[in-house]
Design a protein around this motif. Structure first.
Motif, short mmCIF file in Angstrom:
data_model
loop_
_atom_site.label_atom_id
_atom_site.label_comp_id
_atom_site.label_asym_id
_atom_site.label_seq_id
_atom_site.Cartn_x
_atom_site.Cartn_y
_atom_site.Cartn_z
N GLY A 80 -9.64 1.36 17.85
CA GLY A 80 -10.37 1.53 19.11
C GLY A 80 -11.80 1.05 18.96
N VAL A 81 -12.38 0.65 20.08
CA VAL A 81 -13.77 0.22 20.12
C VAL A 81 -14.50 0.99 21.22
CG1 VAL A 81 -13.26 -2.08 19.21
CG2 VAL A 81 -13.34 -1.72 21.68
N ASN A 82 -15.79 1.16 21.05
CA ASN A 82 -16.60 1.87 22.03
C ASN A 82 -17.14 0.87 23.05
OD1 ASN A 82 -18.37 3.42 23.47
ND2 ASN A 82 -19.55 4.13 21.71
N LEU A 83 -16.43 0.73 24.15
CA LEU A 83 -16.88 -0.19 25.19
C LEU A 83 -18.18 0.29 25.83
CD1 LEU A 83 -13.45 -1.03 26.87
CD2 LEU A 83 -14.71 -2.32 25.13
N GLY A 84 -18.45 1.59 25.73
CA GLY A 84 -19.70 2.14 26.25
C GLY A 84 -20.92 1.56 25.54
N VAL A 85 -20.82 1.36 24.23
CA VAL A 85 -21.95 0.80 23.48
C VAL A 85 -22.08 -0.69 23.75
CG1 VAL A 85 -20.96 0.20 21.23
CG2 VAL A 85 -23.23 1.13 21.33
N ARG A 86 -20.98 -1.34 24.08
CA ARG A 86 -21.05 -2.75 24.47
C ARG A 86 -21.76 -2.88 25.81
NH1 ARG A 86 -15.76 -5.42 26.31
NH2 ARG A 86 -16.45 -4.31 28.13
N ASP A 87 -21.46 -1.95 26.73
CA ASP A 87 -22.06 -1.99 28.06
C ASP A 87 -23.49 -1.43 28.08
OD1 ASP A 87 -19.67 -3.04 28.94
OD2 ASP A 87 -18.89 -1.11 29.62
N ALA A 88 -23.79 -0.52 27.18
CA ALA A 88 -25.13 0.10 27.08
C ALA A 88 -25.54 0.09 25.60
CB ALA A 88 -25.11 1.51 27.65
N PRO A 89 -25.93 -1.09 25.07
CA PRO A 89 -26.18 -1.22 23.63
C PRO A 89 -27.27 -0.31 23.08
CG PRO A 89 -26.64 -3.29 24.79
CD PRO A 89 -26.10 -2.34 25.79
N MET A 90 -28.17 0.15 23.91
CA MET A 90 -29.23 1.01 23.40
C MET A 90 -28.72 2.39 22.99
SD MET A 90 -31.94 -0.54 22.79
CE MET A 90 -33.05 0.83 22.52
N ASN A 91 -27.48 2.75 23.37
CA ASN A 91 -26.88 4.00 22.87
C ASN A 91 -26.79 3.98 21.35
OD1 ASN A 91 -26.58 5.01 25.44
ND2 ASN A 91 -24.42 4.49 25.60
N LEU A 92 -26.65 2.79 20.79
CA LEU A 92 -26.61 2.63 19.34
C LEU A 92 -27.88 3.16 18.70
CD1 LEU A 92 -24.86 1.27 17.09
CD2 LEU A 92 -26.16 -0.81 17.54
N VAL A 93 -29.00 3.01 19.39
CA VAL A 93 -30.30 3.44 18.91
C VAL A 93 -30.62 4.87 19.36
CG1 VAL A 93 -32.79 2.97 19.03
CG2 VAL A 93 -31.16 1.08 18.84
N SER A 94 -30.37 5.16 20.63
CA SER A 94 -30.77 6.46 21.19
C SER A 94 -29.84 7.61 20.83
CB SER A 94 -30.89 6.36 22.72
OG SER A 94 -29.63 6.08 23.29
N ASP A 95 -28.58 7.34 20.55
CA ASP A 95 -27.61 8.39 20.22
C ASP A 95 -26.61 7.87 19.19
OD1 ASP A 95 -26.22 10.79 20.31
OD2 ASP A 95 -25.16 10.30 22.17
N PRO A 96 -27.10 7.56 17.96
CA PRO A 96 -26.24 6.89 16.97
C PRO A 96 -25.02 7.69 16.54
CG PRO A 96 -28.27 7.65 15.94
CD PRO A 96 -28.42 7.85 17.41
N TYR A 97 -25.07 9.01 16.61
CA TYR A 97 -23.95 9.83 16.14
C TYR A 97 -23.09 10.34 17.29
CZ TYR A 97 -27.02 9.70 12.12
OH TYR A 97 -27.82 9.26 11.10
N GLY A 98 -23.47 10.03 18.51
CA GLY A 98 -22.71 10.46 19.68
C GLY A 98 -22.19 9.25 20.43
#
Length: 174
Positions: A80-98
């Motif tokens: 599986g892949v997190n399409l949410g992080v593809r659509d909102a890449p800053m989640n990688l920075v703002s919420d790395p463990y969520g």
């Protein structure tokens, strides 16, 4: 000033691994990686079913006109892949463990893989050492937030060009 959840396993390339159901694992990048990345323009994820090989590119990040390849910490197949992080890449920075997780993977050798990753106190000690390494690479001038002790959200903002890319790759390159 960095978040280092004790229940996760950490790899030298600042990836984290969390056991999931049925032997699968969830992968992401840690808080220090987020501070180093700054503003992420895009995330390129592999297709479901893609076979990952440890040390080979798993994910590509686009930032400041550059592409950074993030190596896989394990061998396995992408479930599986997190399409949410593809659509909102800053989640990688703002919420790395969520909401910033990247992949769910079926590892080929979970016991072997987890056995070579850092966990608990060893992970915390390693992260502290990594901040020291960052200070050395930046010649002691690691930017901090207004509180004076927390790393600035875009730690490498003052370092661009070849040196910026070199530092970033030395931390994310495993």
């Amino acid at each position: 000033g960095l978040e280092v959840p004790p229940e996760l396993f950490y790899l030298g390339g600042h990836a984290w691994v969390r056991p999931a159901s049925r032997g699968a694992v969830c992968l992401g990048l840690d808080d220090l990686a987020g501070h180093l990345l700054g503003f992420v323009d895009g995330v390129d994820l592999p297709e479901v079913g893609h076979r990952l090989r440890r040390g080979h590119p798993a994910v590509r990040l686009r930032l400041y006109g550059e592409t950074i390849e993030v190596p896989s910490p394990i061998d396995g197949s992408v479930l599986g892949v997190n399409l949410g992080v593809r659509d909102a890449p800053m989640n990688l920075v703002s919420d790395p463990y969520g909401s910033g997780w990247l992949l769910v993977v079926q590892p080929e050798q979970i016991d072997h893989d987890l056995g070579r990753l850092r966990f608990g106190r060893a992970a915390l000690a390693w992260q502290i050492g990594e901040i020291g390494r960052l200070r050395e690479l930046m010649q002691g001038s690691v930017p901090t937030a207004a509180d004076g002790g927390t790393l600035a959200p875009d730690t490498l903002a003052s370092v661009r060009g070849h040196r910026w890319l070199e530092i970033l790759q030395s931390f994310l390159g495993a």
